[in-house]
Design an enzyme around this catalytic site. Structure first.
Site, PDB file in Angstrom:
ATOM      1  N   CYS A  20      37.897  75.260  34.109  1.00 46.40           N
ATOM      2  CA  CYS A  20      38.056  76.478  33.298  1.00 46.40           C
ATOM      3  C   CYS A  20      39.493  76.565  32.770  1.00 46.40           C
ATOM      4  CB  CYS A  20      37.714  77.716  34.112  1.00 46.40           C
ATOM      5  SG  CYS A  20      35.943  78.006  34.321  1.00 46.40           S
ATOM      6  N   ASP A  41      39.521  61.478  32.241  1.00 45.62           N
ATOM      7  CA  ASP A  41      39.648  61.725  33.677  1.00 45.62           C
ATOM      8  C   ASP A  41      41.060  61.347  34.115  1.00 45.62           C
ATOM      9  OD1 ASP A  41      37.358  61.912  36.217  1.00 45.62           O
ATOM     10  OD2 ASP A  41      39.403  61.275  36.680  1.00 45.62           O
ATOM     11  N   HIS A  60      31.583  78.370  32.489  1.00 47.58           N
ATOM     12  CA  HIS A  60      31.543  77.901  33.882  1.00 47.58           C
ATOM     13  C   HIS A  60      30.107  77.907  34.391  1.00 47.58           C
ATOM     14  CE1 HIS A  60      33.259  77.142  37.907  1.00 47.58           C
ATOM     15  NE2 HIS A  60      32.149  77.753  38.289  1.00 47.58           N
ATOM     16  N   ASN A  69      27.526  64.259  39.229  1.00 50.73           N
ATOM     17  CA  ASN A  69      27.530  64.457  40.676  1.00 50.73           C
ATOM     18  C   ASN A  69      27.145  65.902  40.972  1.00 50.73           C
ATOM     19  OD1 ASN A  69      28.397  61.850  41.449  1.00 50.73           O
ATOM     20  ND2 ASN A  69      30.501  62.379  40.900  1.00 50.73           N
ATOM     21  N   GLY A  90      29.503  63.614  46.531  1.00 53.57           N
ATOM     22  CA  GLY A  90      30.969  63.567  46.532  1.00 53.57           C
ATOM     23  C   GLY A  90      31.586  64.440  45.459  1.00 53.57           C
ATOM     24  N   HIS A 126      29.909  68.920  35.087  1.00 57.23           N
ATOM     25  CA  HIS A 126      30.513  67.954  34.158  1.00 57.23           C
ATOM     26  C   HIS A 126      29.750  66.649  34.196  1.00 57.23           C
ATOM     27  CE1 HIS A 126      32.497  67.645  38.094  1.00 57.23           C
ATOM     28  NE2 HIS A 126      32.596  66.345  37.866  1.00 57.23           N
ATOM     29  N   HIS A 176      30.335  62.606  33.818  1.00 58.35           N
ATOM     30  CA  HIS A 176      31.276  61.487  33.709  1.00 58.35           C
ATOM     31  C   HIS A 176      30.731  60.514  32.660  1.00 58.35           C
ATOM     32  CE1 HIS A 176      33.552  62.122  37.568  1.00 58.35           C
ATOM     33  NE2 HIS A 176      32.465  62.828  37.842  1.00 58.35           N
TER      34      HIS A 176
HETATM   35  P1  5GP Z   1      33.474  64.990  40.647  1.00 60.13           P
HETATM   36  O1  5GP Z   1      33.807  64.233  41.889  1.00 60.13           O
HETATM   37  O2  5GP Z   1      33.540  66.488  40.859  1.00 60.13           O
HETATM   38  O3  5GP Z   1      32.188  64.549  40.029  1.00 60.13           O
HETATM   39  O4  5GP Z   1      34.569  64.596  39.580  1.00 60.13           O
HETATM   40  C1  5GP Z   1      35.723  65.328  39.330  1.00 60.13           C
HETATM   41  C2  5GP Z   1      36.605  64.453  38.456  1.00 60.13           C
HETATM   42  O5  5GP Z   1      37.620  65.268  37.912  1.00 60.13           O
HETATM   43  C3  5GP Z   1      37.305  63.322  39.230  1.00 60.13           C
HETATM   44  O6  5GP Z   1      36.935  62.067  38.661  1.00 60.13           O
HETATM   45  C4  5GP Z   1      38.790  63.638  39.064  1.00 60.13           C
HETATM   46  O7  5GP Z   1      39.579  62.481  38.877  1.00 60.13           O
HETATM   47  C5  5GP Z   1      38.806  64.542  37.836  1.00 60.13           C
HETATM   48  N1  5GP Z   1      39.879  65.528  37.833  1.00 60.13           N
HETATM   49  C6  5GP Z   1      40.213  66.376  38.851  1.00 60.13           C
HETATM   50  N2  5GP Z   1      41.232  67.171  38.471  1.00 60.13           N
HETATM   51  C7  5GP Z   1      41.536  66.825  37.187  1.00 60.13           C
HETATM   52  C8  5GP Z   1      42.520  67.314  36.264  1.00 60.13           C
HETATM   53  O8  5GP Z   1      43.312  68.223  36.528  1.00 60.13           O
HETATM   54  N3  5GP Z   1      42.563  66.702  35.050  1.00 60.13           N
HETATM   55  C9  5GP Z   1      41.700  65.703  34.696  1.00 60.13           C
HETATM   56  N4  5GP Z   1      41.834  65.179  33.468  1.00 60.13           N
HETATM   57  N5  5GP Z   1      40.756  65.231  35.550  1.00 60.13           N
HETATM   58  C10 5GP Z   1      40.686  65.785  36.786  1.00 60.13           C
HETATM   59 ZN    ZN Z   2      34.969  76.471  35.709  1.00 59.67          ZN
END
Ligand code: 5GP
Ligand code: ZN
Length: 117
Positions: free
Chosen positions: A8, A31, A47, A89, A95, A102, A104
């Site tokens: 957010c 990322d 959100h 995820n 994880g 989101h 990936h």
């Molecule tokens: P999840 O594990 O929740 O599917 O993925 C979260 C992703 O967000 C991770 O790959 C992590 O590297 C990325 N991430 C976390 N914090 C930030 C941030 O502040 N900026 C960016 N660009 N990516 C982030």
């Molecule tokens: Zn949010």
């Protein structure tokens, strides 16, 4: 918007990110800890907690727009023709670290196995 949510804050510009694509419903940015030469995050501007919360019919249009944004970002990043992988995820076993929904987008090389150890 949810208080304390990293994504957010990125949507609102409070935390910077390398933006790739933006439209009225979604943003796509790099990322911070890339797992492939191209590793982007496709994020709805509103959100939505996680798909385990259950989607409503209201969400259907938004969810569709995320895939549209992903394809645009793949094109902009040069992986539309070479191929890419989309991953969502959801919940503890996946994880998932950031509870804001989101997708990936990974590409830019031959990707390994779909499911990790
Ligand atoms: P999840 O594990 O929740 O599917 O993925 C979260 C992703 O967000 C991770 O790959 C992590 O590297 C990325 N991430 C976390 N914090 C930030 C941030 O502040 N900026 C960016 N660009 N990516 C982030
Ligand atoms: Zn949010």
């Amino acid at each position: 918007m949810k208080e304390g949510c990293i994504f957010c804050k990125i949507v609102q510009g409070e935390i910077s990110a390398e933006m790739i694509y933006e439209d009225d419903k979604s943003i796509v940015f790099k990322d911070i800890n890339p797992q492939a030469p191209v590793h982007l995050l496709v994020v709805p501007k509103t959100h939505i907690e996680a798909s385990t919360d259950g989607f409503t019919s209201y969400d259907a249009e938004l969810l569709g727009s995320l895939f549209f944004a992903a394809e645009k970002a793949a094109e902009i990043s040069g992986v539309k023709n070479t191929g890419f992988r989309l991953i969502i995820n959801t919940g503890p076993d996946s994880g998932q670290e950031v509870p804001h929904l989101h997708i990936h987008l990974l590409g830019g090389k031959k990707l390994g196995r779909l499911v990790g150890d």
